[in-house]
Design an enzyme around this catalytic site. Structure first.
Site, PDB file in Angstrom:
ATOM      1  N   SER A  14     -14.259  33.170  71.403  1.00 52.82           N
ATOM      2  CA  SER A  14     -13.393  32.738  70.294  1.00 52.82           C
ATOM      3  C   SER A  14     -14.164  32.753  68.969  1.00 52.82           C
ATOM      4  O   SER A  14     -13.596  33.083  67.921  1.00 52.82           O
ATOM      5  CB  SER A  14     -12.795  31.358  70.563  1.00 52.82           C
ATOM      6  OG  SER A  14     -13.757  30.342  70.482  1.00 52.82           O
ATOM      7  N   ASN A  15     -15.452  32.448  69.010  1.00 54.87           N
ATOM      8  CA  ASN A  15     -16.246  32.553  67.775  1.00 54.87           C
ATOM      9  C   ASN A  15     -16.400  34.014  67.362  1.00 54.87           C
ATOM     10  O   ASN A  15     -16.288  34.334  66.166  1.00 54.87           O
ATOM     11  CB  ASN A  15     -17.622  31.901  67.961  1.00 54.87           C
ATOM     12  CG  ASN A  15     -17.570  30.400  67.818  1.00 54.87           C
ATOM     13  OD1 ASN A  15     -17.443  29.889  66.707  1.00 54.87           O
ATOM     14  ND2 ASN A  15     -17.627  29.690  68.929  1.00 54.87           N
ATOM     15  N   LEU A  86     -25.893  33.087  76.610  1.00 54.05           N
ATOM     16  CA  LEU A  86     -26.619  32.040  77.332  1.00 54.05           C
ATOM     17  C   LEU A  86     -28.036  32.400  77.760  1.00 54.05           C
ATOM     18  O   LEU A  86     -28.718  31.576  78.361  1.00 54.05           O
ATOM     19  CB  LEU A  86     -25.789  31.601  78.551  1.00 54.05           C
ATOM     20  CG  LEU A  86     -24.371  31.126  78.200  1.00 54.05           C
ATOM     21  CD1 LEU A  86     -23.611  30.706  79.450  1.00 54.05           C
ATOM     22  CD2 LEU A  86     -24.392  30.007  77.179  1.00 54.05           C
ATOM     23  N   LEU A  88     -32.077  33.391  77.092  1.00 47.90           N
ATOM     24  CA  LEU A  88     -33.138  33.247  76.089  1.00 47.90           C
ATOM     25  C   LEU A  88     -33.407  34.616  75.465  1.00 47.90           C
ATOM     26  O   LEU A  88     -33.417  35.635  76.165  1.00 47.90           O
ATOM     27  CB  LEU A  88     -34.399  32.730  76.790  1.00 47.90           C
ATOM     28  CG  LEU A  88     -35.474  32.117  75.917  1.00 47.90           C
ATOM     29  CD1 LEU A  88     -34.954  30.876  75.183  1.00 47.90           C
ATOM     30  CD2 LEU A  88     -36.683  31.739  76.772  1.00 47.90           C
ATOM     31  N   ILE A  89     -33.642  34.614  74.157  1.00 52.76           N
ATOM     32  CA  ILE A  89     -33.861  35.887  73.454  1.00 52.76           C
ATOM     33  C   ILE A  89     -35.325  36.319  73.618  1.00 52.76           C
ATOM     34  O   ILE A  89     -36.236  35.565  73.286  1.00 52.76           O
ATOM     35  CB  ILE A  89     -33.485  35.745  71.962  1.00 52.76           C
ATOM     36  CG1 ILE A  89     -31.997  35.409  71.817  1.00 52.76           C
ATOM     37  CG2 ILE A  89     -33.829  37.000  71.175  1.00 52.76           C
ATOM     38  CD1 ILE A  89     -31.039  36.420  72.433  1.00 52.76           C
ATOM     39  N   ASN A 103     -27.763  31.386  66.064  1.00 48.85           N
ATOM     40  CA  ASN A 103     -27.027  30.878  67.225  1.00 48.85           C
ATOM     41  C   ASN A 103     -26.150  29.716  66.781  1.00 48.85           C
ATOM     42  O   ASN A 103     -26.437  29.048  65.777  1.00 48.85           O
ATOM     43  CB  ASN A 103     -28.015  30.392  68.286  1.00 48.85           C
ATOM     44  CG  ASN A 103     -27.328  29.882  69.538  1.00 48.85           C
ATOM     45  OD1 ASN A 103     -26.362  30.492  70.021  1.00 48.85           O
ATOM     46  ND2 ASN A 103     -27.790  28.766  70.073  1.00 48.85           N
ATOM     47  N   HIS A 105     -24.432  26.130  68.411  1.00 47.61           N
ATOM     48  CA  HIS A 105     -24.548  25.230  69.562  1.00 47.61           C
ATOM     49  C   HIS A 105     -23.570  24.073  69.378  1.00 47.61           C
ATOM     50  O   HIS A 105     -23.463  23.514  68.283  1.00 47.61           O
ATOM     51  CB  HIS A 105     -25.979  24.704  69.671  1.00 47.61           C
ATOM     52  CG  HIS A 105     -26.194  23.914  70.921  1.00 47.61           C
ATOM     53  ND1 HIS A 105     -26.412  24.511  72.147  1.00 47.61           N
ATOM     54  CD2 HIS A 105     -26.190  22.585  71.134  1.00 47.61           C
ATOM     55  CE1 HIS A 105     -26.536  23.569  73.066  1.00 47.61           C
ATOM     56  NE2 HIS A 105     -26.401  22.395  72.479  1.00 47.61           N
TER      57      HIS A 105
HETATM   58  C1  GAR Z   1     -19.316  27.665  71.751  1.00 43.55           C
HETATM   59  O1  GAR Z   1     -18.794  26.369  71.681  1.00 43.55           O
HETATM   60  C2  GAR Z   1     -20.802  27.664  71.460  1.00 43.55           C
HETATM   61  O2  GAR Z   1     -21.189  26.633  70.598  1.00 43.55           O
HETATM   62  C3  GAR Z   1     -21.382  27.461  72.827  1.00 43.55           C
HETATM   63  O3  GAR Z   1     -20.574  28.219  73.684  1.00 43.55           O
HETATM   64  C4  GAR Z   1     -19.240  28.203  73.177  1.00 43.55           C
HETATM   65  C5  GAR Z   1     -18.706  29.624  73.222  1.00 43.55           C
HETATM   66  O4  GAR Z   1     -17.349  29.613  72.913  1.00 43.55           O
HETATM   67  N1  GAR Z   1     -22.733  27.881  72.877  1.00 43.55           N
HETATM   68  C6  GAR Z   1     -23.664  27.260  73.602  1.00 43.55           C
HETATM   69  O5  GAR Z   1     -23.416  26.317  74.311  1.00 43.55           O
HETATM   70  C7  GAR Z   1     -25.060  27.848  73.472  1.00 43.55           C
HETATM   71  N2  GAR Z   1     -26.034  26.960  73.989  1.00 43.55           N
HETATM   72  P1  GAR Z   1     -16.600  30.966  72.545  1.00 43.55           P
HETATM   73  O6  GAR Z   1     -16.971  31.980  73.636  1.00 43.55           O
HETATM   74  O7  GAR Z   1     -15.159  30.618  72.601  1.00 43.55           O
HETATM   75  O8  GAR Z   1     -17.068  31.414  71.206  1.00 43.55           O
END
Ligand code: GAR
Length: 193
Positions: A14-15, A86, A88-89, A103, A105
């Protein structure tokens, strides 16, 4: 030439969608590639909808600098955005894109960050601990999970009646609002690689 973003995502995306929407009609920045380690990730569908090329890779390919860097070089990628990615880079990417990997979070780092803390696991811990507030963090990526320099944080209140889905919803709303905007600000300040 436009600055070109690659988005790495492992799930729904979604992001990634909000970022593709944001830059769709931009004169100087574009999303040029979406990469995922998950062949079933819904982000692939979202990228197709925006006619953004996609690439699926596995762990050996990701750890192999030559192959990944050749792809990013051929696609003329200037900047990397992690959006629900998810792994590590690896250091070869950090060296090639210094301060050019960001990133997002779903917590107020350094709280609820680190290895194994992602997505719903973060929200579940926040709920369990009856936190009165949470938020989101956008940060540069370094060698450790969720420890790079913080660029932006936004907070939201947690009501007593909020469940996991509501906490997630509030977080996503803030992520969608701020991530594209922050990326644009960073890219406007940046010279091409
Ligand atoms: C997001 O909320 C992001 O902050 C999180 O995964 C979700 C992905 O949502 N990221 C982490 O937890 C990284 N450690 P999306 O696929 O709908 O964008």
């Amino acid at each position: 030439m436009k600055k070109r973003i690659a988005i790495f995502a492992s799930g729904s995306g979604s992001n990634a969608q909000k970022i593709m929407e944001h830059f769709k009609k931009n004169d100087s920045i574009e999303v040029a590639l979406v990469l995922t380690n998950n062949p079933d990730a819904f982000v692939l569908q979202r990228a197709d909808n925006f006619e953004v090329p996609t690439h699926i890779f596995d762990k050996p390919e990701f750890m192999q600098a030559d192959k990944m860097l050749t792809l990013l070089y051929n696609m003329q990628i200037d900047f990397i955005v992690l959006a629900g990615f998810l792994w590590l880079i690896p250091s070869y990417l950090l060296k090639t894109y210094p301060n050019k990997i960001v990133n997002i979070h779903p917590s107020l780092l350094p709280k609820y960050g680190g290895k194994g803390m992602y997505g719903d696991k973060v929200h579940a811990e926040i709920l369990k601990n009856k936190e009165p507030e949470s938020g989101i963090t956008i940060h540069f990526v370094n060698e450790q999970f969720d420890e790079g320099e913080i660029i932006h944080q936004s907070h939201f209140k947690i009501d007593k009646k909020d469940d996991l889905e509501m906490i997630k919803f509030k977080g996503h709303q803030l992520e969608h609002l701020h991530y594209p905007r922050i990326i644009e600000t960073l890219l406007k300040k940046m010279k091409s690689v």
